[in-house]
Motif scaffolding. Structure first.
Motif, PDB file in Angstrom:
ATOM      1  N   LEU A  60      13.375 -12.392   4.004  1.00  0.00           N
ATOM      2  CA  LEU A  60      14.415 -11.358   3.987  1.00  0.00           C
ATOM      3  C   LEU A  60      15.043 -11.194   5.363  1.00  0.00           C
ATOM      4  N   GLU A  61      14.192 -11.120   6.393  1.00  0.00           N
ATOM      5  CA  GLU A  61      14.689 -10.946   7.753  1.00  0.00           C
ATOM      6  C   GLU A  61      15.469 -12.166   8.214  1.00  0.00           C
ATOM      7  N   GLN A  62      14.984 -13.336   7.815  1.00  0.00           N
ATOM      8  CA  GLN A  62      15.632 -14.579   8.240  1.00  0.00           C
ATOM      9  C   GLN A  62      17.068 -14.660   7.738  1.00  0.00           C
ATOM     10  N   PHE A  63      17.299 -14.179   6.536  1.00  0.00           N
ATOM     11  CA  PHE A  63      18.628 -14.289   5.934  1.00  0.00           C
ATOM     12  C   PHE A  63      19.351 -12.946   5.865  1.00  0.00           C
ATOM     13  N   ALA A  64      18.836 -11.968   6.576  1.00  0.00           N
ATOM     14  CA  ALA A  64      19.460 -10.643   6.561  1.00  0.00           C
ATOM     15  C   ALA A  64      20.791 -10.663   7.302  1.00  0.00           C
ATOM     16  N   GLU A  65      21.651  -9.748   6.940  1.00  0.00           N
ATOM     17  CA  GLU A  65      22.923  -9.596   7.638  1.00  0.00           C
ATOM     18  C   GLU A  65      22.664  -9.066   9.039  1.00  0.00           C
ATOM     19  N   PRO A  66      23.474  -9.482  10.018  1.00  0.00           N
ATOM     20  CA  PRO A  66      23.293  -8.936  11.369  1.00  0.00           C
ATOM     21  C   PRO A  66      23.610  -7.444  11.381  1.00  0.00           C
ATOM     22  N   PRO A  67      23.026  -6.697  12.320  1.00  0.00           N
ATOM     23  CA  PRO A  67      23.285  -5.255  12.366  1.00  0.00           C
ATOM     24  C   PRO A  67      24.736  -4.972  12.742  1.00  0.00           C
ATOM     25  N   LYS A  84      20.907 -12.366  16.669  1.00  0.00           N
ATOM     26  CA  LYS A  84      19.744 -13.059  17.224  1.00  0.00           C
ATOM     27  C   LYS A  84      18.506 -12.174  17.225  1.00  0.00           C
ATOM     28  N   TYR A  85      18.685 -10.886  17.493  1.00  0.00           N
ATOM     29  CA  TYR A  85      17.547  -9.980  17.615  1.00  0.00           C
ATOM     30  C   TYR A  85      17.423  -9.038  16.412  1.00  0.00           C
ATOM     31  N   LYS A  86      17.934  -9.443  15.247  1.00  0.00           N
ATOM     32  CA  LYS A  86      17.934  -8.529  14.102  1.00  0.00           C
ATOM     33  C   LYS A  86      16.521  -8.173  13.631  1.00  0.00           C
ATOM     34  N   LYS A  87      15.553  -9.047  13.882  1.00  0.00           N
ATOM     35  CA  LYS A  87      14.177  -8.729  13.494  1.00  0.00           C
ATOM     36  C   LYS A  87      13.621  -7.561  14.297  1.00  0.00           C
ATOM     37  N   ARG A  88      14.193  -7.313  15.449  1.00  0.00           N
ATOM     38  CA  ARG A  88      13.707  -6.223  16.304  1.00  0.00           C
ATOM     39  C   ARG A  88      14.161  -4.848  15.831  1.00  0.00           C
ATOM     40  N   ILE A 130       4.630 -21.172  -8.012  1.00  0.00           N
ATOM     41  CA  ILE A 130       5.553 -20.107  -7.596  1.00  0.00           C
ATOM     42  C   ILE A 130       6.800 -20.744  -7.009  1.00  0.00           C
ATOM     43  N   LYS A 131       7.951 -20.309  -7.499  1.00  0.00           N
ATOM     44  CA  LYS A 131       9.240 -20.795  -7.013  1.00  0.00           C
ATOM     45  C   LYS A 131      10.002 -19.657  -6.334  1.00  0.00           C
ATOM     46  N   TYR A 132      10.711 -20.030  -5.286  1.00  0.00           N
ATOM     47  CA  TYR A 132      11.483 -19.067  -4.481  1.00  0.00           C
ATOM     48  C   TYR A 132      12.967 -19.280  -4.728  1.00  0.00           C
ATOM     49  N   PHE A 133      13.664 -18.191  -5.075  1.00  0.00           N
ATOM     50  CA  PHE A 133      15.105 -18.202  -5.271  1.00  0.00           C
ATOM     51  C   PHE A 133      15.712 -17.251  -4.236  1.00  0.00           C
ATOM     52  N   PRO A 134      16.425 -17.768  -3.236  1.00  0.00           N
ATOM     53  CA  PRO A 134      16.918 -16.911  -2.151  1.00  0.00           C
ATOM     54  C   PRO A 134      17.959 -15.912  -2.617  1.00  0.00           C
ATOM     55  N   ALA A 135      18.176 -14.906  -1.799  1.00  0.00           N
ATOM     56  CA  ALA A 135      19.212 -13.915  -2.090  1.00  0.00           C
ATOM     57  C   ALA A 135      20.581 -14.580  -2.023  1.00  0.00           C
ATOM     58  N   GLY A 136      21.536 -14.039  -2.783  1.00  0.00           N
ATOM     59  CA  GLY A 136      22.873 -14.601  -2.786  1.00  0.00           C
ATOM     60  C   GLY A 136      22.995 -15.747  -3.776  1.00  0.00           C
ATOM     61  N   ALA A 137      23.897 -16.687  -3.467  1.00  0.00           N
ATOM     62  CA  ALA A 137      24.116 -17.829  -4.357  1.00  0.00           C
ATOM     63  C   ALA A 137      22.847 -18.680  -4.441  1.00  0.00           C
ATOM     64  N   LYS A 138      22.500 -19.075  -5.645  1.00  0.00           N
ATOM     65  CA  LYS A 138      21.255 -19.830  -5.875  1.00  0.00           C
ATOM     66  C   LYS A 138      21.592 -21.221  -6.387  1.00  0.00           C
ATOM     67  N   LEU A 139      21.555 -22.203  -5.494  1.00  0.00           N
ATOM     68  CA  LEU A 139      21.848 -23.571  -5.877  1.00  0.00           C
ATOM     69  C   LEU A 139      20.643 -24.227  -6.534  1.00  0.00           C
ATOM     70  N   ASP A 140      19.459 -23.922  -6.052  1.00  0.00           N
ATOM     71  CA  ASP A 140      18.238 -24.493  -6.616  1.00  0.00           C
ATOM     72  C   ASP A 140      17.051 -23.667  -6.137  1.00  0.00           C
ATOM     73  N   ALA A 141      15.924 -23.885  -6.797  1.00  0.00           N
ATOM     74  CA  ALA A 141      14.707 -23.184  -6.391  1.00  0.00           C
ATOM     75  C   ALA A 141      14.019 -23.944  -5.278  1.00  0.00           C
ATOM     76  N   GLU A 142      13.248 -23.220  -4.474  1.00  0.00           N
ATOM     77  CA  GLU A 142      12.456 -23.823  -3.410  1.00  0.00           C
ATOM     78  C   GLU A 142      10.982 -23.518  -3.661  1.00  0.00           C
ATOM     79  N   GLU A 143      10.130 -24.343  -3.106  1.00  0.00           N
ATOM     80  CA  GLU A 143       8.696 -24.128  -3.278  1.00  0.00           C
ATOM     81  C   GLU A 143       8.229 -22.953  -2.416  1.00  0.00           C
ATOM     82  N   TYR A 144       7.391 -22.129  -2.995  1.00  0.00           N
ATOM     83  CA  TYR A 144       6.701 -21.089  -2.233  1.00  0.00           C
ATOM     84  C   TYR A 144       5.481 -21.730  -1.590  1.00  0.00           C
TER      85      TYR A 144
END
Length: 329
Positions: free
Chosen positions: A156-163, A213-217, A125-139
């Motif tokens: 998704l939360e890690q790379f989400a836009e701030p509120p 910083k608190y977007k996950k909340r 399984i390979k992971y391709f992040p949202a947005g520009a995709k330079l390369d795949a990452e390992e799942y």
């Protein structure tokens, strides 16, 4: 000679092999597949159609050129572990539909894609992040549907836009950010004449940094300025010590917590840590939060002092005129 574009018939043995490979691929996507199959571990049944079948001709357009986050499984139709993963993969695809896309590549049919991403075993399984995709990452997550969904949502939360830090322009903003969320942070800033645009933007930047910083909340973040939503200020009992002022509001529990420290990133961060840990006793709202009035959006500029009345022609007023004015009053 029939030419290089002629269609050469396949030998019967090759035809049978192609039919078998196609059948196994279809069965795999449906979560079937004989003795190599294996249960889904009680996972919620997904729709195999939610898994996007990827080929060499569409891979770049579908995955690399998209702004979506992708998880792509490279499989072989004869692989027992792949057959076991199939229903979990379909279930995760259905659960993540609209948020994350899950795809599948038959590496035996498209070895060029498998080679491009260094696939040496199945399933990979390979992971391709949202947005520009330079390369795949390992799942590196688990192989159940729940594990896959949790892993994807964390990314998704890690790379989400701030509120957005929303100005309280009307009651709809308050409803969306405060009534419909568990906690909202209400900031009342000084009047623009007291801070200017630069000072107000400094306060808003602090809130934006903390929102990130608190977007996950999933907090709501709103602001106004002193006197603009005076009924809201009164109901929250905010601003008694001056402005800027901030409070955490849980309207569903009819409770508010007031920030007593300075309006700084460190000060508000400490306050939020106490709120999350439950180390501040909330105050019960003593009156209902009123409906907010419509307000004009801040134009981003410095404030303008109101024009003073021109009394330069008072010397021309006769005493008799003044007497008439007094009578009218």
């Amino acid at each position: 000679s029939s030419g290089i574009n002629a269609e050469w018939p396949l030998r019967p043995g090759v035809q049978e092999a192609m039919k078998l490979a196609t059948s196994m691929a279809q069965e795999r996507l449906a979560g079937r597949g004989g003795s190599g199959g294996g249960g889904g571990g009680g996972s919620k049944k997904g729709n195999p159609a939610d898994v996007v079948e990827l080929t060499s001709s569409v891979f770049d357009k579908e995955v690399l050129d998209s702004k979506d986050m992708w998880l792509v499984e490279f499989y072989a139709p004869w692989c027992g572990h792949c057959k076991k993963l199939a229903p979990e993969w379909a279930s995760a695809a259905s659960s993540l539909k609209g948020k994350v896309k899950l795809g599948a590549v038959d590496a035996t049919q498209f070895p060029d894609l498998a080679g491009r991403y260094g696939v040496r075993g199945y399933p990979t399984i390979k992971y391709f992040p949202a947005g520009a995709k330079l390369d795949a990452e390992e799942y590196d997550g688990g192989r159940t549907a729940g594990d896959i969904v949790a892993w994807a949502e964390e990314r998704l939360e890690q790379f989400a836009e701030p509120p957005e830090i929303r100005e309280l322009l009307n009651d709809d903003v308050f409803r969306e950010e405060c009534r419909e969320k568990s906690i909202c942070l209400v900031s009342i800033l000084p009047d623009i004449l007291d801070t200017g645009a630069a000072g107000r933007n400094e306060y808003l930047q602090i809130l934006l940094q903390l929102g990130d910083k608190y977007k996950k909340r999933k907090f709501g973040w709103v602001w106004s300025f002193a006197g603009e939503q005076d009924k809201l200020q009164d109901s929250l009992e905010i601003g008694g010590a001056g402005f800027p002022a901030l409070a955490a509001l849980n309207i569903k529990k009819n409770a508010v917590l007031h920030h007593r420290g300075g309006f700084s990133k460190d000060g508000i961060n400490e306050f939020l840590q106490y709120v999350i840990a439950g180390r501040i006793a909330p105050m019960v709202l003593r009156q209902d939060v009123p409906k907010l009035r419509k307000a004009a959006q801040w134009d981003g500029l410095d404030g303008q002092m109101p024009e003073e009345e021109d009394y330069s022609d008072l010397d021309d007023i006769e005493l008799d005129d003044l007497e008439e004015i007094k009578i009218e009053l």
